[in-house]
Write a protein that holds these residues in place. Structure first.
Motif, PDB file in Angstrom:
ATOM      1  N   VAL A  28       0.247   3.220 -15.450  1.00 40.25           N
ATOM      2  CA  VAL A  28       0.989   3.985 -16.459  1.00 40.25           C
ATOM      3  C   VAL A  28       2.399   4.281 -15.954  1.00 40.25           C
ATOM      4  N   LEU A  29       2.506   4.768 -14.726  1.00 42.36           N
ATOM      5  CA  LEU A  29       3.821   5.092 -14.171  1.00 42.36           C
ATOM      6  C   LEU A  29       4.680   3.844 -13.982  1.00 42.36           C
ATOM      7  N   ASP A  30       4.039   2.750 -13.588  1.00 45.20           N
ATOM      8  CA  ASP A  30       4.802   1.527 -13.369  1.00 45.20           C
ATOM      9  C   ASP A  30       5.383   0.993 -14.674  1.00 45.20           C
ATOM     10  N   VAL A  31       4.598   1.027 -15.746  1.00 43.24           N
ATOM     11  CA  VAL A  31       5.127   0.554 -17.026  1.00 43.24           C
ATOM     12  C   VAL A  31       6.196   1.519 -17.535  1.00 43.24           C
ATOM     13  N   ARG A  32       5.948   2.823 -17.413  1.00 46.35           N
ATOM     14  CA  ARG A  32       6.905   3.817 -17.933  1.00 46.35           C
ATOM     15  C   ARG A  32       8.216   3.833 -17.163  1.00 46.35           C
ATOM     16  N   TYR A  33       8.137   3.823 -15.852  1.00 45.66           N
ATOM     17  CA  TYR A  33       9.349   3.960 -15.041  1.00 45.66           C
ATOM     18  C   TYR A  33       9.749   2.691 -14.303  1.00 45.66           C
ATOM     19  N   GLY A  34       8.778   1.914 -13.867  1.00 43.99           N
ATOM     20  CA  GLY A  34       9.065   0.753 -13.029  1.00 43.99           C
ATOM     21  C   GLY A  34       9.722  -0.393 -13.768  1.00 43.99           C
ATOM     22  N   GLU A  35       9.306  -0.629 -15.014  1.00 42.61           N
ATOM     23  CA  GLU A  35       9.893  -1.749 -15.750  1.00 42.61           C
ATOM     24  C   GLU A  35      11.396  -1.576 -15.902  1.00 42.61           C
ATOM     25  N   THR A  36      11.820  -0.384 -16.260  1.00 38.86           N
ATOM     26  CA  THR A  36      13.252  -0.114 -16.410  1.00 38.86           C
ATOM     27  C   THR A  36      13.959  -0.241 -15.064  1.00 38.86           C
ATOM     28  N   ARG A  37      13.348   0.304 -14.022  1.00 33.62           N
ATOM     29  CA  ARG A  37      13.964   0.258 -12.696  1.00 33.62           C
ATOM     30  C   ARG A  37      14.119  -1.183 -12.218  1.00 33.62           C
ATOM     31  N   ARG A  38      13.118  -2.020 -12.435  1.00 33.30           N
ATOM     32  CA  ARG A  38      13.219  -3.424 -12.022  1.00 33.30           C
ATOM     33  C   ARG A  38      14.287  -4.150 -12.829  1.00 33.30           C
ATOM     34  N   GLN A  39      14.377  -3.837 -14.117  1.00 32.91           N
ATOM     35  CA  GLN A  39      15.370  -4.480 -14.973  1.00 32.91           C
ATOM     36  C   GLN A  39      16.789  -4.100 -14.537  1.00 32.91           C
ATOM     37  N   ILE A  40      17.006  -2.824 -14.322  1.00 37.45           N
ATOM     38  CA  ILE A  40      18.356  -2.373 -13.958  1.00 37.45           C
ATOM     39  C   ILE A  40      18.742  -2.814 -12.538  1.00 37.45           C
ATOM     40  N   ALA A  41      17.750  -2.980 -11.676  1.00 33.62           N
ATOM     41  CA  ALA A  41      18.037  -3.405 -10.297  1.00 33.62           C
ATOM     42  C   ALA A  41      18.685  -4.780 -10.254  1.00 33.62           C
ATOM     43  N   LEU A  42      18.484  -5.580 -11.284  1.00 29.30           N
ATOM     44  CA  LEU A  42      19.070  -6.921 -11.336  1.00 29.30           C
ATOM     45  C   LEU A  42      20.534  -6.903 -11.747  1.00 29.30           C
ATOM     46  N   SER A  43      21.005  -5.774 -12.244  1.00 34.43           N
ATOM     47  CA  SER A  43      22.378  -5.670 -12.716  1.00 34.43           C
ATOM     48  C   SER A  43      23.323  -5.308 -11.578  1.00 34.43           C
ATOM     49  N   PRO A  44      24.459  -5.982 -11.498  1.00 32.30           N
ATOM     50  CA  PRO A  44      25.466  -5.579 -10.510  1.00 32.30           C
ATOM     51  C   PRO A  44      26.087  -4.217 -10.849  1.00 32.30           C
ATOM     52  N   TYR A  45      25.807  -3.714 -12.038  1.00 32.30           N
ATOM     53  CA  TYR A  45      26.348  -2.437 -12.503  1.00 32.30           C
ATOM     54  C   TYR A  45      25.287  -1.337 -12.512  1.00 32.30           C
ATOM     55  N   ALA A  46      24.234  -1.509 -11.750  1.00 34.19           N
ATOM     56  CA  ALA A  46      23.106  -0.577 -11.773  1.00 34.19           C
ATOM     57  C   ALA A  46      23.538   0.867 -11.510  1.00 34.19           C
ATOM     58  N   LEU A  47      24.321   1.104 -10.470  1.00 36.09           N
ATOM     59  CA  LEU A  47      24.733   2.475 -10.147  1.00 36.09           C
ATOM     60  C   LEU A  47      25.605   3.072 -11.250  1.00 36.09           C
TER      61      LEU A  47
END
Length: 198
Positions: free
Chosen positions: A86-105
């Protein structure tokens, strides 16, 4: 997917690929292959576009995470597996997606500055859904809480832990996120659940 949801999905991709701070409404419209007038029909500013991105992303992950939890609950999966997924789908999916962006921060900073009310509302809705899921798991006999722990406090600790994992000083690599959620959830559950039930 509605035309609006499709537009917000495109906006998300543009922000991830080109950043937020230097983006203008004209550039955003150009990247989304829509007229400026068409974009302004939906949003009066790039701040509103960012809020829509955050709102839709939170709505999707909230629905999908609870659906995943219900699936695992129906399979009588161990409570740690249910909570972790549950936590991985709720929070992890977004975190993994944004981690791929050079503009994450930059995007993360803008989201916390501009979208705080949207994020608070999303957190409250998710936590209410998660409480209901945990209550069902308890009523179905998967586990029981110590008398000093409420469902609300357990869910608050788990959500705070997941958000803390995402914002840790040394952020986990995308492939490590689910493992970090599992460790954190296991530690919290160990302190909150009756002995031997995790």
């Amino acid at each position: 997917m509605s035309a609006f949801e499709n537009l917000v999905t495109q906006i998300t991709q543009v922000f991830f690929e080109h950043g937020y701070e230097k983006m203008t409404m004209s550039l955003l419209a150009q990247h989304c292959k829509i007229t400026r007038r068409g974009l302004y029909h939906h949003f009066s500013s790039k701040e509103e576009a960012l809020q829509a991105m955050i709102r839709l992303g939170n709505q999707r992950t909230r629905v999908n995470s609870i659906r995943e939890g219900e699936r695992l609950l129906a399979e009588k999966a161990p409570v740690l597996d249910i909570v972790t997924h549950v936590l991985d789908v709720r929070y992890g999916e977004t975190r993994r997606q944004i981690a791929l962006s050079p503009y994450a921060l930059e995007i993360n900073d803008a989201a916390f500055r501009i979208c705080r009310p949207v994020m608070i509302e999303a957190a409250a809705l998710f936590q209410a859904d998660f409480c209901r899921l945990i209550e069902r798991a308890i009523s179905e006999g998967l586990f029981s809480l110590r008398p000093t722990v409420s469902v609300d406090s357990l869910v608050q600790m788990l959500c705070d832990g997941a958000r803390g994992t995402n914002q840790s000083f040394v952020a986990p690599r995308p492939e490590e996120i689910v493992g970090r959620y599992r460790q954190m959830s296991g530690a919290i559950l160990y302190g909150c659940v009756m002995s031997g039930e995790v």
